[in-house]
Scaffold this motif. Structure first.
Motif, PDB file in Angstrom:
ATOM      1  N   ALA A  44       0.825  -1.207   0.000  1.00 37.74           N
ATOM      2  CA  ALA A  44       0.000   0.000   0.000  1.00 37.74           C
ATOM      3  C   ALA A  44       0.861   1.259   0.000  1.00 37.74           C
ATOM      4  O   ALA A  44       0.554   2.235  -0.685  1.00 37.74           O
ATOM      5  CB  ALA A  44      -0.924  -0.008   1.220  1.00 37.74           C
ATOM      6  N   PHE A  45       1.938   1.217   0.771  1.00 38.59           N
ATOM      7  CA  PHE A  45       2.850   2.365   0.844  1.00 38.59           C
ATOM      8  C   PHE A  45       3.423   2.685  -0.528  1.00 38.59           C
ATOM      9  O   PHE A  45       3.392   3.832  -0.979  1.00 38.59           O
ATOM     10  CB  PHE A  45       3.976   2.058   1.831  1.00 38.59           C
ATOM     11  N   GLY A  74       0.600   3.911  -2.999  1.00 38.00           N
ATOM     12  CA  GLY A  74       0.056   5.213  -2.619  1.00 38.00           C
ATOM     13  C   GLY A  74       1.048   6.344  -2.801  1.00 38.00           C
ATOM     14  O   GLY A  74       0.699   7.427  -3.292  1.00 38.00           O
ATOM     15  N   ASP A 127      -3.885   3.985  -0.710  1.00 40.84           N
ATOM     16  CA  ASP A 127      -3.152   3.345   0.380  1.00 40.84           C
ATOM     17  C   ASP A 127      -4.106   2.684   1.375  1.00 40.84           C
ATOM     18  O   ASP A 127      -3.907   1.544   1.789  1.00 40.84           O
ATOM     19  CB  ASP A 127      -2.286   4.382   1.096  1.00 40.84           C
TER      20      ASP A 127
END
Length: 212
Positions: free
Chosen positions: A98-99, A102, A133
């Motif tokens: 996700a990091f 995003g 994210d």
């Protein structure tokens, strides 16, 4: 040489933010507010993670998207290693995926808007990046569909009122995700204050705005 030192500092900041967020996201808020169980609404990680977007946007403003992506990738690599040490493998995988998605989206959106009114690029980029994210992290970390990443968290998949108050119920992780994104929006707005304060100090390097 100075640019390398500043870039290294950004990487350290990014690592600190992500690792601390990976720890704090495992802890729902305790207590109640106006009869609402805060544990059904938020985790502590919601308050720290949005700072990562501030770090990315400041890097992008000062050095451009190429260096910003390097900071994100470096921060991602170091943070994932630390995350496996301080959090469960599933949290580490969800957080890393996700990091990266995003932050890279944030960089792209910021770059398209960087010549507009000063607050548009950091605000809109961080909100869009935060939305992706949040969706990826909470789905990968808690949704039963992604249990191949690791065992399910019974508390997270238990039923709870959406936003802690609505009559409709959903798995608790969905309420966490909605609450988390709401806080990210609010913190993203607050982060405009340090961003605006640092604009006169962290000026774009020569040629950054022309080549972006």
């Amino acid at each position: 040489m100075q640019a390398n030192r500043i870039t290294f500092f950004y990487v350290l900041l990014m690592t600190l933010v992500v690792v601390s967020s990976n720890i704090l996201v495992q802890y729902p808020l305790s207590g109640t507010l106006f009869g609402i169980s805060l544990g059904d609404l938020l985790t502590y990680g919601a308050f720290t993670y949005p700072v990562a977007f501030l770090v990315t946007d400041l890097t992008n403003r000062q050095f451009g998207p190429k260096i910003a992506r390097r900071v994100v990738v470096a921060g991602f690599a170091v943070a994932v290693l630390f995350s496996f040490a301080v959090a469960s493998p599933r949290i580490a995988i969800a957080s890393g995926s996700a990091f990266l998605a995003g932050q890279l989206l944030d960089i792209s959106v910021f770059n398209k808007l960087r010549r507009q009114t000063w607050w548009r690029a950091p605000l809109i980029a961080s909100l869009i990046g935060s939305a992706l994210d949040t969706l990826m992290f909470f789905s990968f970390a808690f949704a039963p569909f992604f249990s191949f990443f690791g065992p399910n968290d019974d508390f997270a998949i238990g039923s709870a009122p959406i936003f802690g108050v609505l009559a409709a119920e959903a798995p608790r992780w969905i309420s966490w995700a909605l609450g988390d994104f709401t806080v990210k929006v609010l913190v993203g707005i607050v982060m405009l204050l340090p961003y605006g304060a640092l604009m006169s100090v962290l000026k774009p390097m020569p040629g950054v705005e022309k080549t972006a």
